[in-house]
Motif scaffolding. Structure first.
Motif, short mmCIF file in Angstrom:
data_model
loop_
_atom_site.label_atom_id
_atom_site.label_comp_id
_atom_site.label_asym_id
_atom_site.label_seq_id
_atom_site.Cartn_x
_atom_site.Cartn_y
_atom_site.Cartn_z
N THR A 3 0.85 -1.19 0.00
CA THR A 3 0.00 0.00 0.00
C THR A 3 0.88 1.23 0.00
O THR A 3 1.85 1.31 0.76
N THR A 4 0.55 2.19 -0.87
CA THR A 4 1.30 3.44 -0.97
C THR A 4 0.39 4.61 -0.60
O THR A 4 -0.77 4.66 -1.01
N ILE A 5 0.92 5.50 0.22
CA ILE A 5 0.23 6.74 0.55
C ILE A 5 1.11 7.90 0.08
O ILE A 5 2.34 7.77 -0.01
N LYS A 6 0.49 9.04 -0.22
CA LYS A 6 1.28 10.16 -0.75
C LYS A 6 0.53 11.46 -0.57
O LYS A 6 -0.69 11.50 -0.43
N ASN A 7 1.31 12.53 -0.53
CA ASN A 7 0.77 13.88 -0.66
C ASN A 7 1.60 14.58 -1.73
O ASN A 7 2.31 13.93 -2.49
N ASN A 8 1.52 15.90 -1.79
CA ASN A 8 2.25 16.59 -2.87
C ASN A 8 3.72 16.80 -2.56
O ASN A 8 4.45 17.42 -3.35
N LEU A 9 4.19 16.26 -1.41
CA LEU A 9 5.58 16.45 -1.01
C LEU A 9 6.35 15.13 -0.92
O LEU A 9 7.50 15.05 -1.36
N ILE A 10 5.74 14.10 -0.31
CA ILE A 10 6.43 12.83 -0.10
C ILE A 10 5.47 11.67 -0.31
O ILE A 10 4.24 11.86 -0.35
N SER A 11 6.03 10.48 -0.42
CA SER A 11 5.22 9.26 -0.49
C SER A 11 5.85 8.20 0.40
O SER A 11 7.05 8.24 0.70
N ALA A 12 5.02 7.26 0.84
CA ALA A 12 5.49 6.14 1.65
C ALA A 12 4.80 4.88 1.17
O ALA A 12 3.61 4.89 0.84
N SER A 13 5.56 3.78 1.13
CA SER A 13 5.01 2.49 0.74
C SER A 13 5.25 1.49 1.85
O SER A 13 6.34 1.44 2.44
N ILE A 14 4.22 0.67 2.11
CA ILE A 14 4.26 -0.27 3.24
C ILE A 14 3.87 -1.65 2.75
O ILE A 14 2.86 -1.81 2.04
N LYS A 15 4.65 -2.65 3.11
CA LYS A 15 4.32 -4.03 2.80
C LYS A 15 3.25 -4.52 3.79
O LYS A 15 3.31 -4.21 4.97
N VAL A 17 2.93 -7.63 4.70
CA VAL A 17 3.62 -8.55 5.60
C VAL A 17 4.43 -7.74 6.59
O VAL A 17 5.32 -6.97 6.23
N GLY A 18 4.07 -7.87 7.86
CA GLY A 18 4.75 -7.12 8.91
C GLY A 18 4.35 -5.66 9.01
O GLY A 18 4.89 -4.94 9.84
N ALA A 19 3.42 -5.20 8.12
CA ALA A 19 3.10 -3.77 8.04
C ALA A 19 4.40 -2.95 8.01
O ALA A 19 4.55 -1.95 8.72
N GLU A 20 5.33 -3.41 7.18
CA GLU A 20 6.69 -2.87 7.19
C GLU A 20 6.88 -1.76 6.18
O GLU A 20 6.71 -1.95 4.97
N LEU A 21 7.24 -0.59 6.67
CA LEU A 21 7.63 0.52 5.80
C LEU A 21 8.85 0.13 4.99
O LEU A 21 9.84 -0.33 5.54
N PHE A 22 8.77 0.29 3.66
CA PHE A 22 9.96 -0.02 2.87
C PHE A 22 10.33 1.09 1.89
O PHE A 22 11.35 1.00 1.21
N SER A 23 9.55 2.16 1.87
CA SER A 23 9.92 3.29 1.02
C SER A 23 9.41 4.58 1.63
O SER A 23 8.26 4.65 2.07
N LEU A 24 10.28 5.59 1.66
CA LEU A 24 9.92 6.95 2.01
C LEU A 24 10.66 7.83 1.03
O LEU A 24 11.89 7.92 1.07
N ASN A 25 9.91 8.48 0.15
CA ASN A 25 10.51 9.12 -1.01
C ASN A 25 10.09 10.58 -1.10
O ASN A 25 8.92 10.92 -0.94
N LYS A 26 11.10 11.42 -1.32
CA LYS A 26 10.85 12.84 -1.53
C LYS A 26 11.69 13.31 -2.71
O LYS A 26 12.92 13.12 -2.72
N HIS A 27 11.03 13.87 -3.70
CA HIS A 27 11.72 14.38 -4.89
C HIS A 27 12.64 13.32 -5.50
O HIS A 27 13.79 13.59 -5.86
N HIS A 28 12.13 12.10 -5.58
CA HIS A 28 12.83 10.97 -6.21
C HIS A 28 14.07 10.51 -5.43
O HIS A 28 14.87 9.74 -5.96
N ARG A 29 14.21 10.95 -4.20
CA ARG A 29 15.27 10.41 -3.34
C ARG A 29 14.64 9.45 -2.34
O ARG A 29 13.67 9.79 -1.67
N GLU A 30 15.23 8.25 -2.24
CA GLU A 30 14.73 7.23 -1.33
C GLU A 30 15.50 7.31 -0.01
O GLU A 30 16.73 7.32 -0.01
N TYR A 31 14.75 7.36 1.10
CA TYR A 31 15.37 7.52 2.41
C TYR A 31 15.41 6.23 3.23
O TYR A 31 16.07 6.19 4.26
N ILE A 32 14.70 5.19 2.79
CA ILE A 32 14.69 3.92 3.51
C ILE A 32 15.61 2.94 2.81
O ILE A 32 15.65 2.85 1.58
#
Length: 282
Positions: A3-15, A17-32
């Motif tokens: 599942t992916t959530i987003k606003n006009n600044l950043i996005s986050a994707s969560i698996k 399984v484990g409800a595990e955050l695996f992506s936090l992205n801002k301006h095409h830079r991945e922080y996770i």
């Protein structure tokens, strides 16, 4: 599933399984951290119903013994999505016949992710459906990607303090500890400080840690609701974990009684507790 959530600044994707955050992205830079198994195959697992390791991987409750592996089982189960919007999602894991064999409590764990401008708020709600007290620990384990050489990064605490770090002995908290003196609230990162595994703090004055990249802030972790903290990486790995915890590994003196476990938390019968922290992309 993802599942992916987003606003006009950043996005986050969560698996799921484990409800595990695996992506936090801002301006095409991945922080996770990408989860490369050559170093560590996880991204940000949720630690529940224990944090760390139990002595002999066992605990006792009502004169019965139960076996739980390191960091518990939540990260291994698929969560159900119970609420979803463009900028938030809530996952649920309920006790089952399988979980009751290793953790004899009727619980529900809800994990919510909500985007607030450039921050991701992560909430853990522990619901006790039993008629007795529910003991638990819960912890976050987000790994932040560090694309430059490790020595280009610094952790900046929001308080000037001398860090009291506890060491592990066979994965259990030993009686030995050592001090790290912050310089201008900063801890310069080097792999040498992780040669004995994680830095474990039972208490901190600071409730915010900012990752600096070449002295410029990139990520801030705020953890007012959490008493304990771990900081960890693997030698030569391009990530660092900042881990808000409620609880930690058994001490070497543990008697295995979960109701007497050092650092354990409790939810009263038919009650619930919420603990949350924020990851802000600066």
């Amino acid at each position: 599933m993802i599942t992916t959530i987003k606003n006009n600044l950043i996005s986050a994707s969560i698996k799921h399984v484990g409800a595990e955050l695996f992506s936090l992205n801002k301006h095409h830079r991945e922080y996770i951290w990408e989860g490369n198994p050559a170093f560590w195959g996880k991204h940000s697992p949720v630690l529940f119903p224990i944090v760390g390791t139990l002595k002999n991987n066992l605990f006792t409750y009502n004169n019965q013994s139960y076996s739980l592996s390191r960091h518990g089982f939540a990260r291994d189960y698929s969560f159900e999505v119970i609420e979803k919007s463009e900028e938030s999602v809530t996952f649920s894991l309920k006790s089952s016949e399988e979980t009751l064999k290793v953790y004899p409590f009727d619980f529900e764990l809800q994990i919510s992710y909500q985007l607030i401008e450039t921050a991701l708020q992560i909430s853990y709600k522990i619901i006790n459906n039993t008629n007795s007290i529910l003991p638990f620990s819960i912890g976050a384990h987000p790994a932040f990607s560090l694309p430059l050489e490790f020595e280009n990064y610094t952790l900046e605490f929001n308080c000037q303090e001398n860090l009291d770090c506890f060491t592990l002995e066979n994965d259990l908290l030993s009686d030995n500890n050592f001090k790290i003196n912050l310089v201008d609230k900063k801890l310069l990162l080097s792999y040498s400080i992780f040669e004995q595994d994680a830095l474990i703090f039972k208490q901190l004055k600071s409730k915010e840690i900012t990752i600096l990249e070449k002295e410029q802030p990139i990520v801030k972790v705020k953890f007012d609701d959490f008493k304990n903290l771990g900081i960890w990486t693997k030698v030569n790995a391009p990530f660092v974990c900042i881990e808000p915890w409620l609880g930690y590994s058994d001490t070497i003196h543990s008697n295995n009684n979960i109701l007497e476990k050092e650092g354990i938390q409790f939810v009263e019968a038919k009650e619930s507790k919420i603990h949350q922290f924020n990851i802000e992309v600066v």
